[in-house]
Enzyme design. Sequence first.
Site, PDB file in Angstrom:
ATOM      1  N   GLY A 219     -47.823   9.486 -68.685  1.00 38.84           N
ATOM      2  CA  GLY A 219     -48.406   9.046 -69.800  1.00 38.84           C
ATOM      3  C   GLY A 219     -47.438   8.375 -70.957  1.00 38.84           C
TER       4      GLY A 219
ATOM      5  CB  CYS B  61     -48.767   6.293 -75.835  1.00 42.58           C
ATOM      6  SG  CYS B  61     -50.785   6.653 -76.680  1.00 42.58           S
TER       7      CYS B  61
ATOM      8  CE  LYS C 113     -52.427   7.660 -84.032  1.00 40.87           C
ATOM      9  NZ  LYS C 113     -50.821   7.187 -84.114  1.00 40.87           N
TER      10      LYS C 113
ATOM     11  N   GLY D 198     -43.502   1.010 -92.091  1.00 43.56           N
ATOM     12  CA  GLY D 198     -44.390   0.537 -90.960  1.00 43.56           C
ATOM     13  C   GLY D 198     -45.358   1.693 -90.801  1.00 43.56           C
TER      14      GLY D 198
ATOM     15  N   GLY E  43     -38.407   0.876 -85.993  1.00 45.06           N
ATOM     16  CA  GLY E  43     -39.256  -0.095 -85.035  1.00 45.06           C
ATOM     17  C   GLY E  43     -38.722   0.673 -83.715  1.00 45.06           C
TER      18      GLY E  43
ATOM     19  CG  ASP F 180     -44.398  -0.347 -75.834  1.00 46.32           C
ATOM     20  OD1 ASP F 180     -45.561  -0.959 -76.220  1.00 46.32           O
ATOM     21  OD2 ASP F 180     -44.097   0.659 -76.519  1.00 46.32           O
TER      22      ASP F 180
ATOM     23  CG  HIS G 180     -79.326   3.993 -94.543  1.00 48.11           C
ATOM     24  ND1 HIS G 180     -78.374   3.523 -95.327  1.00 48.11           N
ATOM     25  CD2 HIS G 180     -80.225   4.678 -95.123  1.00 48.11           C
ATOM     26  CE1 HIS G 180     -78.427   4.326 -96.465  1.00 48.11           C
ATOM     27  NE2 HIS G 180     -79.659   4.900 -96.548  1.00 48.11           N
TER      28      HIS G 180
END
Length: 433
Positions: A36, A39, A48, A174, A245, A283, A415
Amino acid sequence: MYDLIVIGAGWAGFSAAEYAAKHGLKTALIENDALGGTCLNYGCIPTKTILNTTKLFSQIKKSQKFAINTTGALVDLPQLIKRKEEVVNKLKNGLEFLIKANKIDLIRGSAKISNPQRIEVAGQLLGTKYILIATGSKPIELPTIKFDGQKIISSREALQIVAVPKSILIIGGGVIGCEFAEIFSTLGSSVEICELTANLLPGTDKEAARKLETILKKKGVKISLSTDATKVNFENYEKVLLCVGRAPVCDCLGDMEIKKERSKILVNEYLQTNIPNIYAAGDCIGGYLLAHVASYEGRLAVKNILNANTEKADYRAAPSGIYSNPEIAAVGLSEEEARKNYGEITVKRLDFLSLGMAHVLDESEGFIKIISDKNDFIVGSVIIGPRATEIIHVLTVAIKNSLKTSQLKDTIFAHPTVSEGILETLLSGTGTI
């Protein structure tokens, strides 16, 4: 002999290996750390998980607005860290299952490319027709500010803290810095963000960044912009989180003459390196440094291996999300970029104050901004507000499929919802050209 060996089992590498195996390639996946990648283990998912709790805690603290009486609510940080580990482990177990189900050979160890058809790993020499490098990235240190794992920490150590620090300096305003500012300020730390540039979230829509700055200040976060962290006295803080970074990791190349620019691997529009049978994704090639983009690149690289380079990388509709409170999400061009690229554009904007569901949720801070060109095609959007990272996908689909604002205006949205704010922005939002 393998058809494909993938080096790195983060989102780019795992997605590539799974796609390759499903399309008939004999595939091996090499990983020297945890399945994994960053992340799942040290980034998106654990962060999260914690942010979900801190947001819930923020709602509990204002529960009287929702006619609920709660007193003495506290976050049990050791228990939260335990839950975070449980979530990560459950997802890792899922990855292991999929690797076995797809008959991918998982090899543990550090890989070194000996030549374009040979990889050394764990005392073995493996042959392969193609190689995909997906080795990810790592946090950057500054020349005079180094990680020590105790006082000066990276995001990786920050996710393991089991006692709330009384004070924390966050170097870097950031995405990572702002998310951790949200976490620690909600938990009760005295938080200061130190950012070298003149704005938080460099590269993000300036209006959204300024809005988040205002909201963080309301929460008690001190924000020092245009400030050199090397001039700050670290003795005034219990912890210093350095998050300026990430740098690509390319430690598998050995003596291979694969072209790089600084530390990132150079690839063409098909994600192919200068050596024809070696591709790279995620990355390690720089770019967006987002898990979902890495997954896309991993699959795309395999498609081009299978089909002799027929599909170019397309990032026009790559969404990004910041899980602050409120969230920020964007896709396509920013307002500044659109003006530069197209000259004549239309910007439609709606404050969440105008939206019924925002008041039901008591989350009315922020706005929706939708940008279209002179021919009415949607080219960009930014949202700061409730569930921004979810509803941005309506605009992502619109940009990916070259939809016009008129087509969204003719679409019925339910709605009351947060997502109907997209329709309301186009129908009744304020507009500028």
